[in-house]
Design a protein around this motif. Structure first.
Motif, PDB file in Angstrom:
ATOM      1  N   ILE A 198       0.824  -1.213   0.000  1.00 58.58           N
ATOM      2  CA  ILE A 198       0.000   0.000   0.000  1.00 58.58           C
ATOM      3  C   ILE A 198       0.860   1.265   0.000  1.00 58.58           C
ATOM      4  O   ILE A 198       0.558   2.245  -0.680  1.00 58.58           O
ATOM      5  CB  ILE A 198      -0.968  -0.015   1.212  1.00 58.58           C
ATOM      6  N   LYS A 199       1.956   1.237   0.727  1.00 58.61           N
ATOM      7  CA  LYS A 199       2.801   2.433   0.844  1.00 58.61           C
ATOM      8  C   LYS A 199       3.519   2.789  -0.451  1.00 58.61           C
ATOM      9  O   LYS A 199       3.917   3.932  -0.654  1.00 58.61           O
ATOM     10  CB  LYS A 199       3.843   2.235   1.955  1.00 58.61           C
ATOM     11  N   SER A 200       3.662   1.837  -1.344  1.00 57.71           N
ATOM     12  CA  SER A 200       4.464   2.052  -2.555  1.00 57.71           C
ATOM     13  C   SER A 200       3.782   2.949  -3.578  1.00 57.71           C
ATOM     14  O   SER A 200       4.424   3.432  -4.506  1.00 57.71           O
ATOM     15  CB  SER A 200       4.775   0.703  -3.212  1.00 57.71           C
ATOM     16  N   GLY A 201       2.472   3.146  -3.441  1.00 55.86           N
ATOM     17  CA  GLY A 201       1.733   3.911  -4.439  1.00 55.86           C
ATOM     18  C   GLY A 201       1.203   3.051  -5.566  1.00 55.86           C
ATOM     19  O   GLY A 201       0.499   3.533  -6.455  1.00 55.86           O
ATOM     20  N   MET A 202       1.540   1.752  -5.553  1.00 59.35           N
ATOM     21  CA  MET A 202       1.060   0.858  -6.600  1.00 59.35           C
ATOM     22  C   MET A 202      -0.382   0.412  -6.351  1.00 59.35           C
ATOM     23  O   MET A 202      -1.043  -0.089  -7.251  1.00 59.35           O
ATOM     24  CB  MET A 202       1.968  -0.374  -6.719  1.00 59.35           C
ATOM     25  N   VAL A 203      -0.847   0.554  -5.122  1.00 59.10           N
ATOM     26  CA  VAL A 203      -2.255   0.301  -4.809  1.00 59.10           C
ATOM     27  C   VAL A 203      -2.916   1.653  -4.589  1.00 59.10           C
ATOM     28  O   VAL A 203      -2.743   2.290  -3.551  1.00 59.10           O
ATOM     29  CB  VAL A 203      -2.412  -0.597  -3.565  1.00 59.10           C
ATOM     30  N   ARG A 204      -3.643   2.094  -5.581  1.00 58.31           N
ATOM     31  CA  ARG A 204      -4.276   3.410  -5.521  1.00 58.31           C
ATOM     32  C   ARG A 204      -5.800   3.311  -5.498  1.00 58.31           C
ATOM     33  O   ARG A 204      -6.452   3.960  -4.692  1.00 58.31           O
ATOM     34  CB  ARG A 204      -3.819   4.239  -6.730  1.00 58.31           C
ATOM     35  N   THR A 205      -6.388   2.484  -6.372  1.00 61.17           N
ATOM     36  CA  THR A 205      -7.849   2.386  -6.442  1.00 61.17           C
ATOM     37  C   THR A 205      -8.319   1.084  -5.806  1.00 61.17           C
ATOM     38  O   THR A 205      -7.790   0.009  -6.079  1.00 61.17           O
ATOM     39  CB  THR A 205      -8.324   2.437  -7.902  1.00 61.17           C
ATOM     40  N   THR A 206      -9.353   1.207  -4.956  1.00 62.34           N
ATOM     41  CA  THR A 206      -9.873   0.050  -4.221  1.00 62.34           C
ATOM     42  C   THR A 206     -11.381  -0.029  -4.373  1.00 62.34           C
ATOM     43  O   THR A 206     -12.067   0.993  -4.358  1.00 62.34           O
ATOM     44  CB  THR A 206      -9.505   0.160  -2.726  1.00 62.34           C
ATOM     45  N   LEU A 207     -11.894  -1.236  -4.506  1.00 59.49           N
ATOM     46  CA  LEU A 207     -13.335  -1.480  -4.535  1.00 59.49           C
ATOM     47  C   LEU A 207     -13.720  -2.127  -3.216  1.00 59.49           C
ATOM     48  O   LEU A 207     -13.228  -3.206  -2.882  1.00 59.49           O
ATOM     49  CB  LEU A 207     -13.705  -2.394  -5.705  1.00 59.49           C
ATOM     50  N   VAL A 401       2.915  -7.056 -17.902  1.00 59.17           N
ATOM     51  CA  VAL A 401       1.626  -6.972 -17.216  1.00 59.17           C
ATOM     52  C   VAL A 401       0.538  -6.761 -18.264  1.00 59.17           C
ATOM     53  O   VAL A 401       0.601  -5.818 -19.051  1.00 59.17           O
ATOM     54  CB  VAL A 401       1.600  -5.816 -16.192  1.00 59.17           C
ATOM     55  N   ALA A 402      -0.432  -7.642 -18.303  1.00 62.29           N
ATOM     56  CA  ALA A 402      -1.504  -7.542 -19.293  1.00 62.29           C
ATOM     57  C   ALA A 402      -2.248  -6.222 -19.116  1.00 62.29           C
ATOM     58  O   ALA A 402      -2.631  -5.864 -18.002  1.00 62.29           O
ATOM     59  CB  ALA A 402      -2.469  -8.708 -19.146  1.00 62.29           C
ATOM     60  N   GLY A 403      -2.437  -5.498 -20.218  1.00 60.00           N
ATOM     61  CA  GLY A 403      -3.108  -4.199 -20.149  1.00 60.00           C
ATOM     62  C   GLY A 403      -2.157  -3.051 -19.909  1.00 60.00           C
ATOM     63  O   GLY A 403      -2.559  -1.890 -20.017  1.00 60.00           O
ATOM     64  N   GLY A 404      -0.891  -3.361 -19.561  1.00 59.46           N
ATOM     65  CA  GLY A 404       0.105  -2.306 -19.357  1.00 59.46           C
ATOM     66  C   GLY A 404       0.451  -2.073 -17.908  1.00 59.46           C
ATOM     67  O   GLY A 404      -0.409  -2.133 -17.030  1.00 59.46           O
ATOM     68  N   GLN A 405       1.709  -1.802 -17.657  1.00 57.06           N
ATOM     69  CA  GLN A 405       2.198  -1.503 -16.310  1.00 57.06           C
ATOM     70  C   GLN A 405       1.899  -0.057 -15.952  1.00 57.06           C
ATOM     71  O   GLN A 405       2.202   0.865 -16.710  1.00 57.06           O
ATOM     72  CB  GLN A 405       3.708  -1.752 -16.226  1.00 57.06           C
ATOM     73  N   LEU A 406       1.306   0.149 -14.794  1.00 55.19           N
ATOM     74  CA  LEU A 406       1.012   1.507 -14.328  1.00 55.19           C
ATOM     75  C   LEU A 406       2.139   2.015 -13.445  1.00 55.19           C
ATOM     76  O   LEU A 406       2.805   1.245 -12.747  1.00 55.19           O
ATOM     77  CB  LEU A 406      -0.294   1.535 -13.539  1.00 55.19           C
ATOM     78  N   LYS A 407       2.321   3.312 -13.441  1.00 50.61           N
ATOM     79  CA  LYS A 407       3.290   3.938 -12.543  1.00 50.61           C
ATOM     80  C   LYS A 407       2.660   4.081 -11.164  1.00 50.61           C
ATOM     81  O   LYS A 407       1.429   4.068 -11.026  1.00 50.61           O
ATOM     82  CB  LYS A 407       3.705   5.307 -13.076  1.00 50.61           C
ATOM     83  N   PRO A 408       3.467   4.218 -10.126  1.00 51.20           N
ATOM     84  CA  PRO A 408       2.885   4.450  -8.790  1.00 51.20           C
ATOM     85  C   PRO A 408       2.192   5.809  -8.751  1.00 51.20           C
ATOM     86  O   PRO A 408       2.510   6.710  -9.530  1.00 51.20           O
ATOM     87  CB  PRO A 408       4.108   4.403  -7.866  1.00 51.20           C
ATOM     88  N   TYR A 409       1.242   5.922  -7.853  1.00 49.58           N
ATOM     89  CA  TYR A 409       0.573   7.209  -7.679  1.00 49.58           C
ATOM     90  C   TYR A 409       1.443   8.086  -6.764  1.00 49.58           C
ATOM     91  O   TYR A 409       2.017   7.573  -5.816  1.00 49.58           O
ATOM     92  CB  TYR A 409      -0.806   6.998  -7.044  1.00 49.58           C
ATOM     93  N   PRO A 410       1.585   9.386  -7.028  1.00 49.42           N
ATOM     94  CA  PRO A 410       0.795  10.203  -7.950  1.00 49.42           C
ATOM     95  C   PRO A 410       1.359  10.345  -9.370  1.00 49.42           C
ATOM     96  O   PRO A 410       0.776  11.067 -10.175  1.00 49.42           O
ATOM     97  CB  PRO A 410       0.791  11.561  -7.253  1.00 49.42           C
ATOM     98  N   GLN A 411       2.476   9.676  -9.684  1.00 47.86           N
ATOM     99  CA  GLN A 411       3.027   9.829 -11.035  1.00 47.86           C
ATOM    100  C   GLN A 411       2.030   9.421 -12.121  1.00 47.86           C
ATOM    101  O   GLN A 411       1.999   9.995 -13.211  1.00 47.86           O
ATOM    102  CB  GLN A 411       4.305   8.990 -11.189  1.00 47.86           C
TER     103      GLN A 411
END
Length: 614
Positions: A198-207, A401-411
């Motif tokens: 969670i701290k890395s910014g890689m988990v940004r959106t949660t359901l 990563v299928a669909g593309g690798q995302l950058k950490p948030y907020p980048q």
């Protein structure tokens, strides 16, 4: 002599005609130059730009002055229809989740808790309850909600020992507890963070499914994680209303038979804490729907029964055989979906979805694995869920990563989303995306000069009714606010996936129907081109009455649209207890796009008291 006079007159007439034609051509070219965006040298436009700090009170921003001779209106259009208040019984009216209407539908698979819009629409203004006040500013609103705003005490009794909510005088207090986290949401999130980065910014959106009063989402906010929480309107009266009063993103919703109104691969994490969803039932259809909206490499958290049933079945007062079978079904479906179980911590289990199809070739050999049709992953509005697995996007190598690798948030907020880089959104290139961001930064700067409260935290819950690529939400981004980005189901381009790839949240919706929320749940509504989009699709009155229903007293509205459209809607707004002001485009008065600013007046059941002002 007479012939000479006639000749002179003809000469003068010819000269006059030549001059008039020349001037017409000149101003036509000047106007075209202005509309092209290059005419920034116009003196009026320059004056407005340079004195932008006073934009809200400039007397020359007068709609009638600039366009009184251009727009044609008939007598019927000039008659203002005054909308009266609805009966007080409609104070908390939710047209598509009405309790009595819901009871006419089947109860199996939660069908009766899904969206069922009442065909006969109200043509009146939903009143606020007596004593209604503006919610507390964030972060105080996380912990306190005025009792008068949602006067329902049932949860304080039902959830008394679970630390959900307490009634104290004229406010409700939210200690941050929950059924599965009586020690508080922060402690619970720390447990999750021991496994999930969670701290890395890689988990940004949660359901958050079956969110209760959304305490998980409320406390994830301080970790820079934004949760889309949902729960049905059921016997736990007003749980979603409480969430929104607290300033936490939430909608009325349920996992029943219809697909969730979110795009595929939207969320970095999905969560269920005693959400009462039968995950192992119906062939695993509910877990398959979570898999559809979960991003490759994302995490699923299940907290509560049947996890760790061996040690808890007595406390849950359920037969251990039943719990054992339930957990076994969940484990089997998770394996079929190619989710790797990372850890069990007490009553918490955490799985991680594979990052691509190559990581799970064994699944394709399983006779139970039925794959959904390609191209239907984002076709969700009122579409039935199916017992099938959503296929991964294609990859070029097994490490991708299928669909593309995302950058950490907020980048990731301003990085080019993979959906655009790959050309998945027709007609939207990287250049288009970058230009859109620049435009919205300019628009939002203009908004802040008109309404100086935008940066103060006065507006916490914000809705963008036609979000496009999410440029408005990105430009206004702040820890003081969040934006519900709505992509209309009739929009030319499906951009909601891109919005989620930016680390923002949103939902699909058709504005010919009511939104899945309670009245008075948004502080500010932004509508860019909404009425041009819905022209001849449905009645503008109905859209405005819905906007009024979900807007808080003294909340603000920003309408950006073509001048001809705004002329029409301004006549409707005049009968709605909104104070309005028409403002020119930031590039000057000759640009045909205008901005209509409105503030909803304060009034409650049994009285009319206007406190809003410019």
């Amino acid at each position: 002599m007479a012939n000479k006079v006639i000749g002179d007159n003809r000469t003068r007439s010819s000269v006059s005609i030549f001059i008039v034609v020349g001037l017409c051509c000149f101003f036509y070219l000047l106007g075209a130059w202005q509309r092209s965006g290059f005419g920034k040298g116009d003196s009026i436009a320059m004056k407005i730009t340079k004195s932008g700090a006073d934009c809200a009170v400039l007397s020359n921003l007068n709609f009638e002055t600039h366009h009184g001779g251009v727009v044609k209106t008939d007598d019927s259009a000039s008659k203002v229809k005054v909308f009266e208040p609805c009966h007080l019984k409609y104070t908390d009216y939710t047209p598509c989740q009405d309790q009595r209407h819901a009871m006419t539908f089947p109860r199996e698979n939660m069908i009766y808790r899904e969206r069922h819009c009442i065909s006969k629409k109200l043509h009146c203004l939903i009143p606020a309850p007596k004593g209604y006040v503006t919610p507390f500013p964030w972060p105080k609103s996380r912990d306190y909600v005025p009792y008068a705003n949602a006067p329902y005490k049932s949860l304080t009794v039902e959830k008394a020992i679970q630390n959900w909510i307490q009634y104290e005088g004229n406010v409700f207090r939210f200690p941050g507890g929950g059924t599965q986290f009586p020690e508080g949401a922060d402690t619970y999130i720390d447990q999750l963070a021991s496994v999930i980065p969670i701290k890395s910014g890689m988990v940004r959106t949660t359901l958050d499914t079956g969110c209760g009063v959304a305490s998980l989402g409320a406390y994830l906010w301080s970790r820079n994680v934004i949760a889309m929480s949902f729960a049905p309107r059921d016997s736990h009266e007003a749980q979603v209303q409480f969430a929104l009063e607290r300033g936490v993103p939430a909608v009325i919703g349920v996992l029943g038979t219809i697909k969730l109104p979110y795009p595929s691969r939207a969320f970095d994490m999905a969560h269920c804490s005693r959400c009462l969803i039968p995950w192992g039932a119906n062939g695993g259809i509910y877990m398959m729907e979570v898999d559809r909206v979960l991003r490759p490499g994302g995490y699923w958290v299940l907290s509560g029964p049947p996890i760790n049933w061996k040690n808890n079945y007595k406390g849950w007062q359920r037969p251990k055989e039943e719990l054992q079978e339930e957990q076994q079904k969940i484990e089997e479906i998770a394996k079929l979906l190619c989710w790797e179980k990372k850890k069990e911590i007490g009553e918490i289990a955490i799985w991680q979805k594979s990052k691509n199809a190559d990581a799970c070739r064994s699944r394709q050999a399983d006779s139970r694995a039925s794959f959904c049709k390609a191209g239907e992953a984002d076709d969700v509005w009122y579409k039935k869920m199916e017992v099938c697995i959503t296929p991964y996007p294609d990859i070029n190598n097994q490490d991708e990563v299928a669909g593309g690798q995302l950058k950490p948030y907020p980048q990731r907020l301003y990085a080019v989303p993979p959906g655009i880089a790959s050309g998945s959104v027709p007609g939207v290139s990287e250049e288009t995306y970058l230009k859109d961001n620049t435009e919205w930064k300019k628009h939002v700067n203009a908004y802040k000069k008109i309404n100086r409260l935008l940066d103060t935290g006065r507006y916490r819950n914000i809705m963008d009714m036609n979000a496009g690529l999410g440029g408005f939400a990105a430009a206004i981004e702040s820890s003081k606010l969040w934006v519900m980005n709505v992509v209309p189901t009739i929009a030319d381009k499906n951009t909601l996936g891109v919005i989620y790839e930016r680390g923002l949240i949103g939902i699909y919706h058709d504005w010919c129907e009511a939104f899945s929320t309670y009245p008075r749940t948004y502080d500010l509504i932004h509508a860019n081109g909404v009425f041009s989009l819905y022209k001849d699709k449905c009645d503008f009155e109905d859209i405005f009455l819905e906007m009024d229903r979900i807007l808080r007293p003294e909340g603000a509205v920003i309408l950006r649209d073509d001048i001809d459209v705004l002329v029409k809607v301004k006549n409707i707004v005049s009968g709605m207890r909104w104070d309005t002001k028409m403002v020119d485009h930031e590039d000057g008065p000759l640009v045909p796009e205008k901005i209509l600013i409105a503030v909803k007046q304060y009034w409650v059941v049994g009285g009319f008291n206007s406190t809003s002002s410019w």
